[in-house]
Write an enzyme that holds these catalytic residues in place. Structure first.
Site, PDB file in Angstrom:
ATOM      1  N   ASP A  85      36.386  37.709  25.509  1.00 42.61           N
ATOM      2  CA  ASP A  85      36.714  36.697  26.516  1.00 42.61           C
ATOM      3  C   ASP A  85      35.760  36.686  27.700  1.00 42.61           C
ATOM      4  OD1 ASP A  85      37.842  39.252  26.966  1.00 42.61           O
ATOM      5  OD2 ASP A  85      39.286  38.454  28.398  1.00 42.61           O
ATOM      6  N   GLU A 143      40.762  40.657  27.065  1.00 45.17           N
ATOM      7  CA  GLU A 143      40.716  41.929  27.810  1.00 45.17           C
ATOM      8  C   GLU A 143      40.940  41.701  29.297  1.00 45.17           C
ATOM      9  OE1 GLU A 143      39.521  44.987  30.338  1.00 45.17           O
ATOM     10  OE2 GLU A 143      38.227  43.234  30.150  1.00 45.17           O
ATOM     11  N   GLU A 144      40.510  40.542  29.791  1.00 47.27           N
ATOM     12  CA  GLU A 144      40.516  40.290  31.226  1.00 47.27           C
ATOM     13  C   GLU A 144      41.854  39.800  31.767  1.00 47.27           C
ATOM     14  OE1 GLU A 144      38.175  41.092  33.155  1.00 47.27           O
ATOM     15  OE2 GLU A 144      36.281  41.089  32.042  1.00 47.27           O
ATOM     16  N   HIS A 369      31.150  40.681  37.087  1.00 50.95           N
ATOM     17  CA  HIS A 369      32.090  39.734  37.694  1.00 50.95           C
ATOM     18  C   HIS A 369      31.461  38.951  38.842  1.00 50.95           C
ATOM     19  CE1 HIS A 369      36.104  41.408  35.957  1.00 50.95           C
ATOM     20  NE2 HIS A 369      35.088  41.799  35.206  1.00 50.95           N
TER      21      HIS A 369
END
Length: 399
Positions: A85, A143-144, A369
């Site tokens: 993702d 995962e996020e 990020h």
């Protein structure tokens, strides 16, 4: 492991390097948010079909688990995991293959993880006469985003047949030199829980505090009192962080509000103490609010568990990395207070979760990020070749 097999893996890694880059660039241009990885899943399935590798789709929604069998299936079962993702970030990297989707970007390297695992799939397939057992390739969604794709994969029982003996994962690290990897046995990454506290009381005129319950003061004292949890409740040997990043009271210079809201994060490296800490947070917050004549609502949202790297598995993987890359390119990692849903696997199976460096030789790599994140694609050669080498090291347990 025989030197000839090591060289064979290195050669294959070199030969498929451009393929891995192409995989990564397609994934980077077509990012999808957590549990929305439809095109990503289709792309991976198509590549697996080309390699004639059997797989199951629809795992935890959009995930894929592929199975590669060696010359016999009598050996171990080794799980290899990559997340798929992307993040809700508008890319500003300046790359020719930047995200084509507005407001969505692979800013955490999951495109590199999935591309590398496709590379591992090709390597393992081409040398399957050299290893025994079964390799499970876990292309994981979400995962996020809580509850995390890992938790759903386990909940669905997708790893029950065959059941892995170990699971291996890897993750990019922008500050580490490309071609280097890092391992940390034992406690590695923290659990991550959200703490939400609402303090309620009788508001009123700030010039007449005797006629009201000062929710702002109560909330402030709660924040201060809760700092004692880390310094006076949790053993000093257990890394723990309790931080509050949001305090919201919609009052004014002369108005004490009826409600003040607090939001923070709890991180720790011990699952037993994690539960004790949450109990203490509830007790201290409630009692402190009560002392100021206020009520308190505490909502602690459970996040990911800590990542624990099995000592024996991690030591062996680190030793194999030294053989494959050279000892000077294998680093010892520090603990990290960030969270990862790989922690769910590490609570159920012997695991190792390591880092591979992606620092640019020139220019800006960018932090994870962030809109500027960009990795050194030379690192993909290391990521694919090394993971294949480590996997075979565990599959050929008598080597």
């Amino acid at each position: 492991m025989h030197q000839s097999l090591l060289e064979r893996i290195r050669q294959l890694s070199d030969q498929i390097y451009l393929e891995i880059i192409n995989h990564r660039r397609w994934l980077h241009q077509n990012p999808e948010l957590s549990f929305e990885e439809v095109r990503t899943s289709e792309y991976i399935a198509n590549e697996l079909n080309k390699l004639k590798i059997p797989f199951k789709k629809g795992i935890a929604g959009t995930g894929i688990i592929a199975t590669i069998e060696g010359k016999t299936t009598n050996g171990p079962v080794v799980g290899l995991r990559a997340d798929m993702d992307a993040l809700p970030i508008q890319e500003n990297s300046g790359l020719d293959f930047s995200s084509q989707k507005e407001g969505v970007m692979h800013a955490c390297g999951h495109d590199a993880h999935s591309a590398s695992l496709l590379g591992v799939a090709k390597i393992l397939t081409q040398i399957k006469d050299s290893w025994e057992g079964t390799a499970l390739l876990i292309f994981q969604p979400g995962e996020e985003k809580f509850p995390g794709g890992a938790s759903l994969i386990l909940k669905e029982g997708a790893l029950n047949n065959p059941k892995p003996d170990i699971i291996i994962g890897q993750h990019v690290l922008p500050e580490m030199e490309s071609g280097h990897v890092g391992f940390k046995p034992g406690m590695y990454m923290a659990s991550g829980d959200e703490v939400h506290i609402t303090v309620k009381g009788k508001g009123g005129h700030a010039a007449m505090p005797h006629t009201l319950n000062d929710t702002v003061l109560a909330a402030s004292q709660i924040v201060v009192a809760l700092q004692q949890v880390v310094s006076r409740v949790v053993p000093a040997t257990i890394p723990t962080v309790l931080s509050f990043g949001q305090i919201e009271g919609k009052g004014a210079t002369n108005i004490i509000p009826e409600t003040v809201y607090l939001a923070g994060t709890l991180r720790t490296m011990n699952e037993e103490w994690r539960e004790i800490i949450k109990t203490k947070i509830r007790e201290i917050a409630s009692h402190t609010a009560s002392a100021f004549g206020c009520e308190c609502n505490i909502d602690i949202k459970d996040g990911y568990p800590m990542v624990f790297n099995n000592e024996l598995v991690t030591q062996k993987a680190s030793e194999m990395a030294s053989v494959y890359l050279g000892q000077d390119q294998v680093e010892e990692m520090d603990t990290r207070m960030t969270a990862e849903d790989f922690g769910y696997y590490s609570q159920e199976y012997p695991c190792t979760f390591y880092r591979f460096g992606v620092k640019q030789k020139e220019g800006i790599t960018g932090a994870l990020h962030t809109p500027q994140f960009n990795l050194n694609e030379e690192s993909l050669k290391t990521a694919s070749g090394l993971m294949a080498f480590i996997a075979i090291g565990f599959l050929n347990t008598q080597s």
